[in-house]
Design an enzyme around this catalytic site. Structure first.
Site, PDB file in Angstrom:
ATOM      1  N   PRO A  18       6.329  82.469  32.411  1.00 38.86           N
ATOM      2  CA  PRO A  18       6.021  82.455  31.346  1.00 38.86           C
ATOM      3  C   PRO A  18       6.818  81.769  30.882  1.00 38.86           C
ATOM      4  O   PRO A  18       8.111  80.991  30.795  1.00 38.86           O
ATOM      5  CB  PRO A  18       7.305  83.985  31.729  1.00 38.86           C
ATOM      6  CG  PRO A  18       8.145  83.735  32.342  1.00 38.86           C
ATOM      7  CD  PRO A  18       6.952  82.213  33.578  1.00 38.86           C
ATOM      8  N   MET A  19       6.129  81.358  29.619  1.00 35.57           N
ATOM      9  CA  MET A  19       6.284  80.109  28.853  1.00 35.57           C
ATOM     10  C   MET A  19       6.489  80.305  27.524  1.00 35.57           C
ATOM     11  O   MET A  19       4.896  79.922  26.767  1.00 35.57           O
ATOM     12  CB  MET A  19       6.215  78.591  29.389  1.00 35.57           C
ATOM     13  CG  MET A  19       6.936  77.416  30.255  1.00 35.57           C
ATOM     14  SD  MET A  19       6.132  76.139  31.203  1.00 35.57           S
ATOM     15  CE  MET A  19       4.512  76.733  31.335  1.00 35.57           C
ATOM     16  N   CYS A 102      16.310  82.678  29.804  1.00 40.71           N
ATOM     17  CA  CYS A 102      16.057  82.496  28.636  1.00 40.71           C
ATOM     18  C   CYS A 102      17.081  81.410  28.550  1.00 40.71           C
ATOM     19  O   CYS A 102      18.280  82.840  27.768  1.00 40.71           O
ATOM     20  CB  CYS A 102      15.689  81.799  27.900  1.00 40.71           C
ATOM     21  SG  CYS A 102      15.611  81.188  26.681  1.00 40.71           S
ATOM     22  N   HIS A 171      15.486  80.553  39.015  1.00 41.37           N
ATOM     23  CA  HIS A 171      15.785  79.522  38.697  1.00 41.37           C
ATOM     24  C   HIS A 171      16.719  78.160  39.047  1.00 41.37           C
ATOM     25  O   HIS A 171      18.199  79.329  38.901  1.00 41.37           O
ATOM     26  CB  HIS A 171      15.402  78.727  36.955  1.00 41.37           C
ATOM     27  CG  HIS A 171      15.346  77.672  36.666  1.00 41.37           C
ATOM     28  ND1 HIS A 171      13.941  76.884  35.732  1.00 41.37           N
ATOM     29  CD2 HIS A 171      16.107  76.581  35.941  1.00 41.37           C
ATOM     30  CE1 HIS A 171      14.567  75.839  35.639  1.00 41.37           C
ATOM     31  NE2 HIS A 171      16.228  75.842  35.794  1.00 41.37           N
ATOM     32  N   ASN A 204      12.077  78.734  41.913  1.00 44.79           N
ATOM     33  CA  ASN A 204      11.852  78.250  39.838  1.00 44.79           C
ATOM     34  C   ASN A 204      12.004  77.044  40.113  1.00 44.79           C
ATOM     35  O   ASN A 204      13.670  76.767  40.251  1.00 44.79           O
ATOM     36  CB  ASN A 204      11.687  78.877  39.702  1.00 44.79           C
ATOM     37  CG  ASN A 204      11.272  78.207  38.175  1.00 44.79           C
ATOM     38  OD1 ASN A 204      12.221  78.352  36.666  1.00 44.79           O
ATOM     39  ND2 ASN A 204       9.734  77.643  37.887  1.00 44.79           N
ATOM     40  N   GLY A 205      11.776  75.686  40.105  1.00 45.69           N
ATOM     41  CA  GLY A 205      12.450  74.999  39.782  1.00 45.69           C
ATOM     42  C   GLY A 205      12.525  73.579  40.493  1.00 45.69           C
ATOM     43  O   GLY A 205      12.262  73.194  41.794  1.00 45.69           O
ATOM     44  N   ASP A 206      11.228  72.250  39.384  1.00 46.44           N
ATOM     45  CA  ASP A 206      11.206  71.294  39.404  1.00 46.44           C
ATOM     46  C   ASP A 206      10.298  70.622  40.531  1.00 46.44           C
ATOM     47  O   ASP A 206       9.934  69.747  41.204  1.00 46.44           O
ATOM     48  CB  ASP A 206      12.163  69.864  40.496  1.00 46.44           C
ATOM     49  CG  ASP A 206      13.739  70.450  39.106  1.00 46.44           C
ATOM     50  OD1 ASP A 206      13.421  70.555  38.166  1.00 46.44           O
ATOM     51  OD2 ASP A 206      14.549  69.895  39.402  1.00 46.44           O
ATOM     52  N   GLY A 228       6.335  75.623  36.163  1.00 44.89           N
ATOM     53  CA  GLY A 228       6.152  75.841  35.066  1.00 44.89           C
ATOM     54  C   GLY A 228       5.660  74.669  34.134  1.00 44.89           C
ATOM     55  O   GLY A 228       4.487  73.942  33.774  1.00 44.89           O
ATOM     56  N   ARG A 229       6.610  74.038  33.848  1.00 46.13           N
ATOM     57  CA  ARG A 229       6.509  72.665  33.153  1.00 46.13           C
ATOM     58  C   ARG A 229       5.462  71.763  33.805  1.00 46.13           C
ATOM     59  O   ARG A 229       4.713  70.951  33.328  1.00 46.13           O
ATOM     60  CB  ARG A 229       8.223  72.055  32.697  1.00 46.13           C
ATOM     61  CG  ARG A 229       9.069  72.385  31.764  1.00 46.13           C
ATOM     62  CD  ARG A 229      10.176  71.615  32.150  1.00 46.13           C
ATOM     63  NE  ARG A 229      10.437  71.913  33.772  1.00 46.13           N
ATOM     64  CZ  ARG A 229      11.564  70.765  33.604  1.00 46.13           C
ATOM     65  NH1 ARG A 229      12.426  69.853  32.581  1.00 46.13           N
ATOM     66  NH2 ARG A 229      12.827  71.102  34.997  1.00 46.13           N
TER      67      ARG A 229
END
Length: 345
Positions: A18-19, A102, A171, A204-206, A228-229
């Site tokens: 979710p972003m 967040c 995350h 989650n992350g990277d 995500g990103r």
């Protein structure tokens, strides 16, 4: 298979994070079509949802072709989170997710998002209030802790599972890290390997390449990964990861024709969902990533982010397709977008 309540996902599912201002219905549809197994809405304020704020209510919209979809809530008041959970229940997503991750100051100042990481008991009460107020499976997305001195994710995981969550996404950073430094998945692995934990645990992350996805799958043993990103403007990463996990082979980079086709698809969905003005505006941040790697593309991008008429934008995209017809895209490392969540209503 990975089970979240009554939702069945494939082995090692790939989740779209979710972003805010990114993972709207048009983008979720594009990601689902390119291999995402489960997608999540932008995060929604429980306060705004109860006040019937137009922007928050609109975030409840789900296209059939994007399912299964989770709606994500944030808030710091038990009664209001429970009431918002009941509203979400009526809209019939596949699950309800709670945002305890967040890091934005405006959200944290409300005692919501990662601000709740300072009070584990409150985190548990907020989660239990949602679980008791909905028939949907409830999941949580959170971080390792507030800072290096309070990485309490192992305790948090057990207590949230005890009050009824069906899956947990972690995350690998603290709130104080924001998105800086490298995500630490070692504590995520400890949660997954805890014999008390029986719900799915997602990392989650990277994650920005198929190779890294496979490496982290094998090293940390998580049930799946949330991305995500790295997929902003590059939804093909989902299918590339799935193909690599199954075959050990790297898919070629999407060509210009596919990039333009998918960009148009997202534009059409944005116009359908948001209308001709907001639909055009919301796509402007996407063009840079979609067209990245094309030499001399700057002038085209400048036109795309200033035009206001959908037909004119389509004409420019067609010009790009004609100009770069046959151009072979080189595979370059996917850079993690410098993403900063905006404060929602």
């Amino acid at each position: 298979m990975v089970q979240i309540g009554n939702i069945q996902l494939p082995d090692f599912p790939l989740l779209l994070a979710p972003m805010e201002d990114v993972s709207d219905p048009p983008f979720r549809v594009v990601c689902k079509a390119n291999g995402a197994d489960l997608v999540f809405t932008e995060f929604i304020s429980s306060e705004g949802l109860i006040r019937d704020a137009i922007r928050c209510r609109r975030k409840l919209d789900i296209f059939d072709e994007e399912r299964p979809t989770g709606i994500q809530l944030f808030g710091g008041d038990e009664a209001r989170m429970a009431m918002a959970a009941k509203i979400v229940d009526v809209t019939q997503p596949e699950l309800l997710d709670i945002n305890f991750g967040c890091p934005v100051k405006g959200i944290v100042a409300q005692g919501a998002g990662a601000g709740v990481l300072k009070d584990v008991s409150l985190m548990v009460r907020l989660t239990e209030a949602c679980v008791k107020s909905t028939n949907l499976p409830v999941t949580v997305k959170t971080r390792l802790g507030w800072d290096d001195a309070t990485k309490n994710i192992e305790e948090v995981a057990e207590r949230l599972q005890d009050v009824g969550i069906k899956a947990l996404t972690i995350h690998g950073r603290t709130r104080c890290q924001l998105y800086k430094g490298e995500a630490d998945w070692s504590l995520i692995a400890k949660v997954k390997n805890n014999p008390r934990i029986h719900i799915p645990v997602f990392g989650n992350g990277d994650i920005n390449s198929p190779q890294k996805a496979l490496e982290y799958k094998n090293r940390y043993g998580v049930d799946g990964i949330m991305i995500g990103r790295a997929v902003i403007g590059y939804p093909w990463l989902f299918r590339e990861i799935r193909h690599f996990l199954q075959t050990g082979e790297q898919l070629p980079a999407p060509g210009v024709d596919e990039r333009i086709t998918v960009c148009k698809q997202q534009l059409h969905k944005s116009l359908q969902w948001k209308g001709p003005v907001a639909g055009v505006y919301s796509m402007r941040k996407q063009y840079f990533q979609y067209l990245k790697g094309l030499p001399g593309i700057k002038d085209y991008r400048s036109r795309l982010v200033t035009l206001t008429e959908p037909d004119e934008i389509i004409n420019v995209l067609d010009e790009i397709l004609l100009q770069y017809n046959g151009f072979e895209m080189e595979r370059t490392p996917i850079e993690l977008v410098n993403y900063h969540e905006n404060c929602p209503l």
